[in-house]
Design an enzyme around this catalytic site. Structure first.
Site, PDB file in Angstrom:
ATOM      1  N   GLU A  63      71.024  53.692  32.962  1.00 36.33           N
ATOM      2  CA  GLU A  63      71.059  53.065  34.121  1.00 36.33           C
ATOM      3  C   GLU A  63      71.418  54.327  35.396  1.00 36.33           C
ATOM      4  OE1 GLU A  63      71.950  49.513  37.292  1.00 36.33           O
ATOM      5  OE2 GLU A  63      71.696  49.257  35.344  1.00 36.33           O
ATOM      6  N   LYS A  81      77.097  41.525  36.694  1.00 32.69           N
ATOM      7  CA  LYS A  81      76.292  42.547  35.839  1.00 32.69           C
ATOM      8  C   LYS A  81      76.712  43.749  36.450  1.00 32.69           C
ATOM      9  CE  LYS A  81      72.381  45.201  35.257  1.00 32.69           C
ATOM     10  NZ  LYS A  81      72.031  46.374  35.959  1.00 32.69           N
ATOM     11  N   ASP A 108      81.525  46.798  20.099  1.00 30.28           N
ATOM     12  CA  ASP A 108      80.697  45.844  19.962  1.00 30.28           C
ATOM     13  C   ASP A 108      80.321  45.209  21.538  1.00 30.28           C
ATOM     14  OD1 ASP A 108      78.867  43.382  19.760  1.00 30.28           O
ATOM     15  OD2 ASP A 108      80.064  42.901  17.959  1.00 30.28           O
ATOM     16  N   HIS A 125      70.607  53.997  44.970  1.00 31.24           N
ATOM     17  CA  HIS A 125      69.994  53.922  43.775  1.00 31.24           C
ATOM     18  C   HIS A 125      68.805  54.371  43.591  1.00 31.24           C
ATOM     19  CE1 HIS A 125      69.967  51.593  39.884  1.00 31.24           C
ATOM     20  NE2 HIS A 125      68.723  51.285  40.211  1.00 31.24           N
TER      21      HIS A 125
END
Length: 426
Positions: free
Chosen positions: A85, A263, A279, A378
Site C-alpha cells: 500500500e 485498519k 503471523d 494518498h
C-alpha cells in the site's frame, strides 16, 4: 554488534535503491549476503517455500521499505515494512519525525503469556467440575510443563490455569485455560502441545469429554503498550489539531469509523509483522478482538489527547504475540535479515517496535484526514502506480505523476494520454 543507529536520514526517499541499501547496511551491520536477500529472486527460494507450505507453485513479492526517524525507549531503529500500500512507509516515518523531538516512543509490556483452551462437553456438574479442576492446578501445571522442558529451563512454561463456564444454547461448557510464558517464541506450537497432553486428564477430572484443545489468539495477557507526544506545531494549525481529536473521538464512539481507524493502525503493524516473518493473522485477530470495549462495542484501539502544552499524546495497548524463534522468522531469509536490521534481542523488544509503527501510522493517517484529506497525499502516491501501469519509464514517472495530480485525473487511460504527449514533445 551493529553500530549505533541514527534513523534521521535526510532525504532518504531521494536515494536510489542501491544507495538506500548501502545506508541501511552501513548503519545496521547487514552483510552483502543479508542485503542480497532483498533482491527479487534471491530471497525465498522455491525449495524453501516448498518446505514451508503445501502445494507450492511459486512465491509472491511484496515491497519492503524502511521507516525512518524512529526513536523507541531512547534507541534509534531503521524499521523494515513489507506492504503493497502506498503511503504507509512515508506516513509512519513522518509521524515518527513529529514525535522524535519530544522523546519519541516509549514502550512497556507484560510477560509473554499465551493461552490455550481445553473445551470439555457433556459435564453433568459444570460448577463443581470447575472447582475440581482448580484443585488439580499443581498436577495439571506439572503435566503440561513436562512437554517442554527446554522452555521451562529458559524460565518459561505454564504459570497458571483458569477455568471458565461458557453457556451455549445446548449446554454449559467447561473451558480450562493454561497460561504459558513462551519467552521469545510466538508460542502457538508450545501451548498447543501442552493442551493436547493434558486434555485426557482434564476430561477425567471434569467428568466429560474434550472437543477443542488449542491456543486462543485473544492474547490479552500478552500486552504491549506504547505512548508518544506529537508536536502540535509539526502536526499543523490549531484547527487541524482540534479536528484530529474530533476524528479520533468518532472512532471511539462509532464502529463504522473505528473499523477504518483501526485498519490504519494495522497498516503499520501488519507491515512490520510480515517483514519479520511473524503471523499477521494471529496478530490481527488479537488486535481486532481487543477493540471490543467493556460495553461489547467495537471501538478505537488507540487514544489521543491534548496535553498542557497543546501537543497530542497518543497511546496504544494491544496483544502482540510475536516471536524471534520458530516459524518463518527462522526459515525465511528475508525475515532473518529484517530482524538483524532491527537489532532486536527479545520478542518483547520486537513487539515494542511494531507497536510504535502502529501508533505512528495511526497519527499520520488521522492527521491527513483532519487536514488536507486522504486523497491529496494518498492519491499522489497511488499516481506513481498508475503511471507505471501506463508504461512510464523510471525517468518519466515524476512528470506523469505531476500531470495526473494537477489534472485530478488519476486514471490509467489519462496516464496513457499524458505519456503520449510527453513522448510526442521529445
Amino acid at each position: 554488534m551493529a553500530v549505533a543507529i541514527d534513523s534521521r536520514i535526510k532525504n532518504f526517499r531521494a536515494y536510489d535503491v542501491a544507495a538506500r541499501r548501502a545506508e541501511v547496511a552501513g548503519q545496521t551491520g547487514l552483510t552483502d549476503a543479508d542485503i542480497q536477500t532483498f533482491e527479487p529472486g534471491a530471497g525465498l527460494t522455491i525449495d524453501q517455500a516448498d518446505r514451508m507450505v503445501e502445494n507450492v507453485i511459486g512465491v509472491i513479492g511484496i515491497p519492503v521499505g524502511i521507516a525512518t526517524n524512529f526513536t523507541i525507549n531512547g534507541k534509534d531503529y531503521l524499521i523494515p515494512l513489507a506492504t503493497e500500500e502506498p503511503s504507509v512507509v512515508a506516513a509512519a516515518s513522518n509521524a515518527a519525525r513529529i514525535a522524535r523531538g519530544l522523546g519519541g516512543f516509549h514502550v512497556s509490556s507484560t510477560q509473554p503469556i499465551m493461552q490455550a483452551q481445553i473445551q470439555v462437553v457433556d459435564v453433568l456438574d459444570p460448577a463443581a467440575a470447575r472447582i475440581r479442576l482448580l484443585e488439580a492446578r499443581a498436577e495439571l501445571i506439572a503435566l503440561a510443563n513436562e512437554q517442554d522442558p527446554m522452555l521451562v529451563s529458559f524460565g518459561g512454561g505454564v504459570q497458571e490455569v483458569s477455568v471458565r463456564l461458557v453457556t451455549a444454547p445446548e449446554q454449559t461448557y467447561v473451558v480450562l485455560h493454561i497460561h504459558v510464558d513462551v519467552r521469545d517464541a510466538m508460542g502457538a506450537n508450545a501451548v498447543n502441545t501442552m493442551a493436547e497432553a493434558i486434555a485426557p486428564r482434564v476430561a477425567e477430572i471434569a467428568g466429560g469429554r474434550v472437543v477443542l484443545r488449542i491456543l486462543t489468539n485473544k492474547a490479552d495477557l500478552r500486552l504491549t503498550r506504547v505512548r508518544a507526544v506529537f508536536d502540535a506545531e509539526l502536526i499543523g494549525s490549531p484547527e487541524v489539531v482540534d479536528n484530529l481529536i474530533h476524528a479520533v473521538r468518532l472512532a471511539e464512539c462509532d464502529p463504522y469509523r473505528a473499523a477504518t481507524h483501526n485498519k490504519g493502525i494495522m497498516n503499520g503493524i501488519s507491515a512490520a509483522v510480515l517483514a519479520t516473518g511473524n503471523d499477521t493473522r494471529a496478530v490481527e485477530a488479537g488486535c481486532h478482538s481487543h477493540a471490543v470495549n467493556a460495553d461489547g462495542v467495537y471501538s478505537s484501539l488507540s487514544h489521543f489527547e491534548k496535553d498542557a502544552d497543546g501537543n497530542i499524546v497518543g497511546t496504544l495497548e494491544l496483544p502482540m504475540p510475536v516471536g524471534l524463534v520458530g516459524g518463518a522468522t527462522k526459515v525465511h531469509p528475508v525475515a532473518q535479515a529484517a530482524v538483524k536490521m532491527l537489532g532486536v534481542e527479545t520478542a518483547e523488544e520486537l513487539a515494542g517496535v511494531i507497536m510504535a509503527v502502529g501508533l505512528a501510522q495511526n497519527l499520520a493517517a488521522v492527521r491527513v484526514l483532519a487536514g488536507e484529506g486522504v486523497q491529496r497525499g494518498h492519491m499522489g502516491l497511488h499516481a506513481r502506480n498508475i503511471a507505471a501501469t501506463a508504461g512510464a519509464e523510471k525517468h518519466e514517472i515524476d512528470a506523469v505523476v505531476a500531470r495526473l495530480v494537477a489534472d485530478k485525473k488519476i486514471r490509467v487511460e489519462h496516464a496513457v494520454e499524458v505519456l503520449a504527449e510527453l513522448r510526442g514533445g521529445n
